[in-house]
Design a protein around this motif. Structure first.
Motif, short mmCIF file in Angstrom:
data_model
loop_
_atom_site.label_atom_id
_atom_site.label_comp_id
_atom_site.label_asym_id
_atom_site.label_seq_id
_atom_site.Cartn_x
_atom_site.Cartn_y
_atom_site.Cartn_z
N ARG A 39 -32.98 19.55 -18.05
CA ARG A 39 -33.21 19.05 -18.48
C ARG A 39 -33.58 17.25 -18.98
NH1 ARG A 39 -32.20 22.71 -24.04
NH2 ARG A 39 -33.83 21.70 -24.74
N VAL A 40 -32.59 16.95 -18.58
CA VAL A 40 -32.26 15.45 -18.86
C VAL A 40 -33.36 14.97 -17.32
CG1 VAL A 40 -31.44 13.36 -18.22
CG2 VAL A 40 -29.90 15.72 -19.09
N LEU A 41 -33.27 15.52 -16.96
CA LEU A 41 -34.69 15.22 -15.85
C LEU A 41 -35.75 15.35 -16.18
CD1 LEU A 41 -34.95 14.18 -12.48
CD2 LEU A 41 -35.22 15.96 -11.63
N SER A 42 -36.07 16.06 -16.31
CA SER A 42 -37.36 16.83 -17.11
C SER A 42 -38.10 15.91 -18.67
CB SER A 42 -37.61 18.45 -17.64
OG SER A 42 -39.17 18.31 -18.41
N THR A 43 -36.90 15.44 -19.32
CA THR A 43 -37.30 14.23 -20.38
C THR A 43 -37.22 13.10 -20.14
OG1 THR A 43 -36.15 16.11 -21.98
CG2 THR A 43 -36.82 13.35 -22.27
N SER A 44 -36.45 12.77 -18.73
CA SER A 44 -36.68 11.18 -17.59
C SER A 44 -38.36 11.27 -16.94
CB SER A 44 -36.16 11.40 -16.38
OG SER A 44 -34.66 10.98 -16.90
N ILE A 49 -43.44 9.19 -17.51
CA ILE A 49 -45.16 9.20 -17.84
C ILE A 49 -45.31 7.21 -19.22
CG2 ILE A 49 -46.98 9.91 -18.14
CD1 ILE A 49 -45.30 12.34 -16.12
N LEU A 50 -44.88 8.29 -20.04
CA LEU A 50 -45.32 7.48 -21.60
C LEU A 50 -45.12 5.77 -21.22
CD1 LEU A 50 -44.06 9.82 -24.04
CD2 LEU A 50 -46.64 9.37 -22.69
N LEU A 51 -44.02 5.32 -20.20
CA LEU A 51 -43.93 4.11 -20.44
C LEU A 51 -45.04 3.44 -19.31
CD1 LEU A 51 -42.06 1.82 -20.23
CD2 LEU A 51 -40.53 2.74 -18.08
N VAL A 114 -44.78 24.82 -20.88
CA VAL A 114 -44.46 24.38 -19.82
C VAL A 114 -44.69 23.12 -20.12
CG1 VAL A 114 -46.77 24.53 -18.02
CG2 VAL A 114 -44.38 24.11 -17.15
N THR A 115 -44.31 22.57 -19.02
CA THR A 115 -45.06 20.80 -20.00
C THR A 115 -44.90 19.85 -18.32
OG1 THR A 115 -42.51 19.81 -20.23
CG2 THR A 115 -44.41 20.96 -22.17
N VAL A 116 -45.64 18.58 -17.98
CA VAL A 116 -45.29 18.33 -16.49
C VAL A 116 -43.96 18.10 -16.29
CG1 VAL A 116 -45.78 16.44 -15.75
CG2 VAL A 116 -47.36 16.79 -17.16
N GLY A 117 -42.89 17.70 -16.83
CA GLY A 117 -41.82 17.22 -17.25
C GLY A 117 -40.68 18.91 -16.37
N LYS A 118 -41.56 19.82 -17.08
CA LYS A 118 -40.92 21.14 -16.81
C LYS A 118 -41.10 21.59 -15.96
CE LYS A 118 -39.90 21.75 -21.96
NZ LYS A 118 -39.77 20.55 -21.79
#
Length: 450
Positions: A39-44, A49-51, A114-118
């Motif tokens: 989950r932490v990796l997905s958020t990272s 991508i936002l950065l 689902v999202t890009v990180g998930k």
């Protein structure tokens, strides 16, 4: 046939009496909570991508604005440098890309879970009550508002809401305050059941609901009376000489007891009738015919076997008499046909090939022929997942057609023809053609004719 639309409220499975989700039901289906590290990796990944989308602002727009702010005339400084158009273009492009990314993330999360990180880390989001998609407004928008609102309190807010709140989950499912607000739950689709795999999820729900429906019949309790209802009251009595424990009291029995001058309620007065001696058939005589009973094809679903063609297979040779001490072993009927023989052949997904011999075959984990199944060969299939029932499907040769009939299997059967899946109602046959694919639980078999 008349089809009716069921407009009643759909019952949600896996809820307790107060309407709260039961974690043990989700565990029975095979759903596992997503690991905290992934989950932490997905958020990272998503923050990264936002950065990247903010780089035009961070590298061009922001330095230009800071340098212009230090000058007495900011507009003149930007105009003299000739960078005003570039500054505006970079800021607009970064804002548009960031907005598009956030909107796509919200739509994917609400509609697909689902999202890009998930997607990159094998995590899916579901509604904690229905175990289906979270929903756009509550599952996605409200949850993200709580997450982004935590950044209003620098450092403390994100650490408390994102990192610490999942540790306070009383159900130990890793749901933080944002998940509680959005009624979401993150599950592991890589090592557990993917909740968006419709077929596997349907099988898991049926298995949990039926609780091994193959074993529907239960043994009669020793404390249960064998007397049918209405034949008399059940009186537990003690065994006397020739008596029976638990004899029924009927009107005829009471009249007989009164005529004989005995007490109908007395334990000693209850006796069993002498059993009739069993008739012993002479050696070599043909066994007496036994009246067939109706086969059980599932609760409330009568199954009538279709008319079969005469079995053209040769009659089995009589068994040779063995030694007197050798116990008789019942012969099991199987399908000895060579797969290379022209005719009907089933090609299973694991490479097995089964030929249709005689008038038809019964397929299942441990198929058993019932009344009306004379001439059908029993074909057991190896299925460790147990998605196939003991007696799952009948494939019959009748009137020049090949008919597939689901035998009230737990996980159902279907026929895929031209890319379209057609479900098989229990007890109703459908004619299959060469090139069709039969679905038996999680197993597939291609039909080859000719």
């Amino acid at each position: 046939m008349i089809w009716e639309i069921d407009d009643s409220a759909r019952a949600v499975e896996g809820l307790d009496g107060r309407g709260r989700p039961m974690p043990e039901y989700a565990a029975t289906l095979g759903l596992r909570r997503a690991p905290f590290g992934r989950r932490v990796l997905s958020t990272s990944i998503e923050l990264g991508i936002l950065l990247v989308l903010q780089l035009p602002v961070l590298l061009i727009t922001l330095p230009a604005l800071l340098s212009a702010t230090a000058s007495p005339d900011a507009a003149a400084a930007l105009s003299d440098a000739g960078r005003l158009g570039l500054v505006i273009a970079c800021g607009a492009a970064s804002a548009a890309l960031t907005t598009a990314f956030v909107v796509v993330q919200l739509v994917l999360h609400g509609r697909k879970g689902v999202t890009v990180g998930k997607a990159a880390t094998g995590i899916r989001s579901v509604n904690v009550r229905t175990l289906e998609r979270p929903g756009f407004w509550r599952g996605a928008v409200l949850r993200y508002l709580v997450l982004y609102g935590s950044f209003l309190v620098p450092l403390v807010g994100p650490v408390l809401v994102i990192a610490c709140s999942p540790l306070f989950d009383p159900e130990r499912r890793g749901r933080g305050w944002a998940d509680l607000a959005g009624a979401t739950w993150f599950v592991d689709a890589r090592d557990g059941l993917n909740p968006y795999d419709v077929k596997r999820m349907r099988i898991a729900r049926k298995t949990a609901a039926t609780d091994l429906a193959d074993e529907r019949s239960e043994l009669r309790s020793l404390a249960t009376s064998a007397t049918p209802p209405g034949t008399g009251a059940y009186i537990p009595v003690t065994r006397s000489s020739g008596g029976v424990v638990g004899a029924p009291r009927t009107d005829a029995y009471a009249a007989t007891a009164e005529a004989s001058g005995t007490d109908a309620a007395s334990p000693a007065s209850v006796s069993a009738p002498a059993p009739a001696p069993a008739a012993v058939a002479p050696a070599g005589a043909a066994p007496a015919a036994i009246a067939p009973t109706a086969p059980s094809s599932g609760p409330g679903i009568p199954w009538t076997p279709p008319r079969l063609l005469p079995d053209a297979s040769p009659a089995p040779a009589p068994a040779l008499a063995g030694p007197p001490d050798a116990p008789a072993t019942p012969a099991r009927q199987s399908s000895p046909a060579d797969p290379a023989t022209p005719g009907v052949v089933l090609e299973f997904d694991n490479g097995a090939r089964i030929a249709l011999a005689g008038s038809g075959i019964l397929i299942g984990r441990d198929p058993a022929a019932g009344p009306g199944d004379a001439g059908l060969a029993l074909v057991p299939l190896d299925d460790p997942s147990k998605s196939i029932s003991k007696t799952h499907l009948a494939l019959l040769r009748t009137d020049g057609s090949i008919i597939a009939i689901d035998r009230a299997s737990t996980n159902g059967s279907a026929v895929i023809r031209d890319g379209v899946e057609h479900a098989l109602p229990p007890g109703q046959g459908i004619a299959v053609r060469s090139g069709d694919t039969l679905l038996l639980g999680e197993r597939r078999a291609r039909v080859r004719i000719g």
